[in-house]
Design a protein around this motif. Structure first.
Motif, PDB file in Angstrom:
ATOM      1  N   ASP A 156       0.807  -1.225   0.000  1.00 26.46           N
ATOM      2  CA  ASP A 156       0.000   0.000   0.000  1.00 26.46           C
ATOM      3  C   ASP A 156       0.841   1.277   0.000  1.00 26.46           C
ATOM      4  O   ASP A 156       0.337   2.359   0.310  1.00 26.46           O
ATOM      5  N   LYS A 157       2.120   1.164  -0.339  1.00 27.79           N
ATOM      6  CA  LYS A 157       2.980   2.347  -0.395  1.00 27.79           C
ATOM      7  C   LYS A 157       3.660   2.423  -1.762  1.00 27.79           C
ATOM      8  O   LYS A 157       4.068   1.404  -2.320  1.00 27.79           O
ATOM      9  N   ALA A 158       3.776   3.642  -2.280  1.00 29.00           N
ATOM     10  CA  ALA A 158       4.441   3.835  -3.564  1.00 29.00           C
ATOM     11  C   ALA A 158       5.944   3.675  -3.393  1.00 29.00           C
ATOM     12  O   ALA A 158       6.547   4.303  -2.518  1.00 29.00           O
ATOM     13  N   ILE A 159       6.559   2.826  -4.237  1.00 25.85           N
ATOM     14  CA  ILE A 159       8.012   2.659  -4.178  1.00 25.85           C
ATOM     15  C   ILE A 159       8.689   3.317  -5.378  1.00 25.85           C
ATOM     16  O   ILE A 159       9.884   3.558  -5.360  1.00 25.85           O
ATOM     17  N   GLN A 160       7.912   3.604  -6.428  1.00 25.17           N
ATOM     18  CA  GLN A 160       8.435   4.371  -7.562  1.00 25.17           C
ATOM     19  C   GLN A 160       7.274   5.023  -8.302  1.00 25.17           C
ATOM     20  O   GLN A 160       6.242   4.387  -8.525  1.00 25.17           O
ATOM     21  N   CYS A 161       7.455   6.300  -8.687  1.00 28.78           N
ATOM     22  CA  CYS A 161       6.420   7.031  -9.402  1.00 28.78           C
ATOM     23  C   CYS A 161       7.023   7.650 -10.659  1.00 28.78           C
ATOM     24  O   CYS A 161       8.033   8.348 -10.584  1.00 28.78           O
ATOM     25  N   LEU A 162       6.405   7.376 -11.801  1.00 33.76           N
ATOM     26  CA  LEU A 162       6.853   7.917 -13.073  1.00 33.76           C
ATOM     27  C   LEU A 162       5.744   8.761 -13.688  1.00 33.76           C
ATOM     28  O   LEU A 162       4.563   8.439 -13.543  1.00 33.76           O
ATOM     29  N   GLU A 163       6.135   9.821 -14.385  1.00 28.07           N
ATOM     30  CA  GLU A 163       5.133  10.738 -14.950  1.00 28.07           C
ATOM     31  C   GLU A 163       5.591  11.241 -16.309  1.00 28.07           C
ATOM     32  O   GLU A 163       6.789  11.438 -16.545  1.00 28.07           O
ATOM     33  N   LYS A 164       4.645  11.441 -17.233  1.00 30.36           N
ATOM     34  CA  LYS A 164       4.943  12.055 -18.522  1.00 30.36           C
ATOM     35  C   LYS A 164       3.779  12.934 -18.957  1.00 30.36           C
ATOM     36  O   LYS A 164       2.624  12.695 -18.599  1.00 30.36           O
ATOM     37  N   ASN A 165       4.095  13.962 -19.730  1.00 28.39           N
ATOM     38  CA  ASN A 165       3.092  14.876 -20.271  1.00 28.39           C
ATOM     39  C   ASN A 165       3.325  15.041 -21.774  1.00 28.39           C
ATOM     40  O   ASN A 165       4.473  15.148 -22.218  1.00 28.39           O
TER      41      ASN A 165
END
Length: 212
Positions: A156-165
């Motif tokens: 229930d915890k984020a260990i990696q977050c990726l984002e693109k626009n």
């Protein structure tokens, strides 16, 4: 008499060796069972980003092959109209898709990937569209500004977050979204998990409901 004693000692030694051999063989069998069970357990669990990627691919393959059962409900909350779809593999929840549109110019899609009743990956895509330069009132040109988030989750915890626009226009050459690189960011998934838990509370509802 010496011969009798020798025979008795020989039988005792042979018997002892046979008993030790049987014990070793039995212990070896038990060890194999333990190893196999441990291996099965490890194969069924997710403990790394690589495990998440493999399981994500497996769920998408099942979806593409139409091998998952599904149920759904819709909701209407002010100007926010949405649909939630649950995907099951042998009655085990594997993915939840929450899609909604709001104020005519905005839409959001969130996919929760699940194994053993735990979310392990979240893919969120938000699209805001606006009128672009050029075109006519009869044939306006439009552009979609898209934000994608890929979130790897353990316990229930984020260990990696990726984002693109990126932007897609109704007219002109558009860049392939797959060629746009992801950027690693910090993120907090408490809001997403709260929404997920609210969805689960309504998973047996039928038809349309009000706000989650």
């Amino acid at each position: 008499m010496k011969i009798l004693l020798f025979n008795l000692c020989f039988l005792a030694v042979v018997s002892c060796k046979k008993e030790n051999a049987d014990t070793i063989q039995n212990n070896s069998g038990n060890d194999n069972v333990t190893i196999n069970k441990s291996s099965e357990k490890s194969n069924d669990s997710i403990s790394s980003i690589e495990d998440i990627k493999k399981e994500y691919t497996a769920v998408n393959n099942l979806l593409s092959a139409k091998q998952l059962d599904s149920t759904k409900f819709t909701y209407n909350c002010d100007e926010k109209e949405g649909e939630v779809v649950f995907y099951y593999e042998n009655k085990d929840l594997r993915m939840v898709k929450d899609f909604y549109a709001e104020h005519s110019h905005f839409s959001s899609s969130t996919k929760y990937y699940v194994k053993n009743n735990k979310v392990f990956f979240i893919f969120k895509e938000e699209t805001a569209w606006n009128f672009d330069k050029g075109g006519t009132p009869e044939k306006p040109e439009i552009k979609d500004d898209i934000n994608e988030k890929r979130i790897y989750v353990l316990n229930d915890k984020a260990i990696q977050c990726l984002e693109k626009n990126y932007t897609i226009r109704s007219k002109g050459n558009n860049k392939n979204p797959d060629s746009v690189p992801n950027k690693e960011t910090k993120c907090n998934i408490s809001g997403l998990m709260k929404n997920y838990n609210l969805i689960l509370k309504n998973k047996d509802r039928k038809g349309e409901i009000n706000c989650l």
